[in-house]
Design a protein around this motif. Structure first.
Motif, PDB file in Angstrom:
ATOM      1  N   TYR A   1      33.488  42.727  37.934  1.00 27.30           N
ATOM      2  CA  TYR A   1      34.651  43.300  37.252  1.00 27.30           C
ATOM      3  C   TYR A   1      34.954  42.550  35.961  1.00 27.30           C
ATOM      4  CZ  TYR A   1      35.374  46.532  41.023  1.00 27.30           C
ATOM      5  OH  TYR A   1      35.196  47.555  41.917  1.00 27.30           O
ATOM      6  N   ALA A   2      34.727  41.236  35.943  1.00 27.16           N
ATOM      7  CA  ALA A   2      34.888  40.493  34.690  1.00 27.16           C
ATOM      8  C   ALA A   2      33.890  40.988  33.646  1.00 27.16           C
ATOM      9  CB  ALA A   2      34.700  38.995  34.951  1.00 27.16           C
ATOM     10  N   ARG A   3      32.670  41.243  34.083  1.00 29.43           N
ATOM     11  CA  ARG A   3      31.645  41.768  33.176  1.00 29.43           C
ATOM     12  C   ARG A   3      32.036  43.161  32.670  1.00 29.43           C
ATOM     13  NH1 ARG A   3      25.904  42.361  35.890  1.00 29.43           N
ATOM     14  NH2 ARG A   3      27.047  43.982  37.026  1.00 29.43           N
ATOM     15  N   THR A   4      32.528  44.002  33.574  1.00 25.24           N
ATOM     16  CA  THR A   4      32.964  45.341  33.172  1.00 25.24           C
ATOM     17  C   THR A   4      34.061  45.275  32.123  1.00 25.24           C
ATOM     18  OG1 THR A   4      32.350  46.389  35.260  1.00 25.24           O
ATOM     19  CG2 THR A   4      34.118  47.431  34.010  1.00 25.24           C
TER      20      THR A   4
ATOM     21  N   GLU B   1      43.066  44.527  38.398  1.00 21.97           N
ATOM     22  CA  GLU B   1      43.351  43.761  37.173  1.00 21.97           C
ATOM     23  C   GLU B   1      42.606  44.359  35.981  1.00 21.97           C
ATOM     24  OE1 GLU B   1      45.273  40.727  35.099  1.00 21.97           O
ATOM     25  OE2 GLU B   1      45.441  41.100  37.255  1.00 21.97           O
ATOM     26  N   ALA B   2      41.299  44.657  36.164  1.00 17.88           N
ATOM     27  CA  ALA B   2      40.508  45.236  35.074  1.00 17.88           C
ATOM     28  C   ALA B   2      40.987  46.645  34.733  1.00 17.88           C
ATOM     29  CB  ALA B   2      39.035  45.250  35.465  1.00 17.88           C
ATOM     30  N   ALA B   3      41.327  47.411  35.761  1.00 17.64           N
ATOM     31  CA  ALA B   3      41.825  48.767  35.512  1.00 17.64           C
ATOM     32  C   ALA B   3      43.113  48.734  34.702  1.00 17.64           C
ATOM     33  CB  ALA B   3      42.059  49.490  36.837  1.00 17.64           C
ATOM     34  N   GLY B   4      43.973  47.767  34.999  1.00 19.36           N
ATOM     35  CA  GLY B   4      45.223  47.658  34.268  1.00 19.36           C
ATOM     36  C   GLY B   4      45.029  47.447  32.781  1.00 19.36           C
TER      37      GLY B   4
END
Length: 371
Positions: free
Chosen positions: A151-154, A208-211
């Protein structure tokens, strides 16, 4: 209130019904007597391919009132990017939601591919960003990156893609996963609308990433109270709260008894359930937790009126969907709209006939339907 409703394109092939397992339509199925695209006619190949079947589903779903179609991504399917380019000529207004994992494509190349599709289709590309479920399926792609790291990479991928999209040849990035110097699109591709982002994932890292990036936070169907809690968590972690979307399988018939009879017939032919491989997907584990402890009857998996958690036993894919008559299914979808859902990705087996059935009998009953 306007709600965008997408249909799913069965790129992996299609069953004849939920009680007749095995792909006989589309996908990479062999040429079988009685099969469709590919099939056989008088002992010879019939000349139709799985791309022809996908095109037929595109046409049927557009005619039935769906705004676009999801092109899912699995190891055993065509590439969704290539499929979108192939299928775009079948329509003038239909949107193509391309599912992809950012880790397998450099963001500069993704920006160029996306802008090319936007220019060719008049802005009909939509992203379904998935970060992978781990386990053997993730290893098939050669990806050993851990769950939260994916998710950090995304998130960094999307930062870079957006930067290149608007960079005018000046975008600079020196990050953990990507480095770009003087990034930007060619002048002929610049200025296209940036694709809407449907972002999937149920873990804290995903939320978190979606936000940060999602236009639509996309979830599988769950019991409605759990969905409401998940939406609240996304809102809490979002600088700018996204809209919400839900992916749902639909089994709707003239009567509730007819709908449940389809489930009964499929259930009767099942082998004893084997342990599933969910990798490190939090969404998959959540779906299994909701039906933990249910007895072996199919009706025990109905966790709320018309909300059934056994679809994964009858076809590949998520566990939960809606079962009932046309009005009951529409009522459940309207309840989700009242919970704050702004878009749906619906599906049914077989995808061709069910697109027409849902479009004719369910969509006109939804809140804000123009039909």
């Amino acid at each position: 209130m306007s709600v965008d409703i997408y249909w799913r394109i069965a790129m992996e092939g299609d069953q004849k019904s939920l009680y007749e397992p095995g792909s006989t339509r589309g996908g990479f199925a062999p040429h079988l007597s009685g099969g469709v695209a590919p099939g056989r006619n008088r002992g010879a190949d019939d000349g139709f391919t799985h791309a022809d079947y996908m095109a037929e589903v595109v046409r049927a779903s557009e005619e039935s009132g769906f705004v676009g179609g999801l092109l899912p991504s699995f190891p055993h399917t065509d590439d969704p990017w290539a499929a979108a380019a192939t299928l775009a000529a079948e329509s003038r207004g239909y949107r193509f939601m391309v599912a992809f994992q950012p880790g397998f494509l450099h963001p500069v190349q993704a920006a160029r591919m996306s802008a090319t599709l936007q220019k060719a289709t008049g802005g009909r590309l939509v992203y379904n960003i998935i970060s992978g479920g781990g386990g053997p399926a993730q290893l098939w792609w050669g990806d050993t990156t851990g769950h939260d790291e994916r998710y950090a990479r995304t998130s960094e991928f999307l930062d870079v893609l957006k930067g290149v999209w608007t960079g005018d040849g000046l975008f600079q990035h020196d990050g953990r996963f990507y480095q770009v110097a003087d990034g930007g699109l060619p002048a002929a591709l610049a200025g296209q609308p940036f694709p809407e982002i449907f972002f999937s994932g149920s873990s804290p890292a995903a939320i978190e990433a979606a936000g940060r990036h999602a236009d639509y936070y996309l979830s599988w169907l769950e019991p409605f109270e759990a969905l409401a809690a998940k939406f609240a968590a996304v809102r809490e972690r979002s600088p700018k709260p996204p809209k919400f979307a839900v992916r749902i399988d639909i089994l709707a018939r003239e009567t509730e008894e007819e709908a449940w009879d389809v489930i009964r017939r499929g259930w009767a032919g099942l082998p004893e359930e084997a342990a599933g491989e969910g990798g490190d997907s939090v969404g998959w584990r959540r779906s299994q937790d909701f039906t933990a402890g249910a007895d072996g009857s199919y009706r025990a998996l109905e966790v709320a009126p018309n909300v059934w958690g056994g679809f994964h036993r009858l076809r590949p894919g998520p566990a939960f969907g809606l079962v009932g008559d046309y009005r009951q299914v529409a009522d459940r979808l309207n309840e989700l709209i009242s919970l704050g859902v702004d878009a749906f990705i619906l599906a049914g087996v077989p995808h061709l006939e069910e697109a027409r059935r849902v479009g004719r009998h369910v969509l006109p009953l939804l809140k804000g339907s123009p039909q």
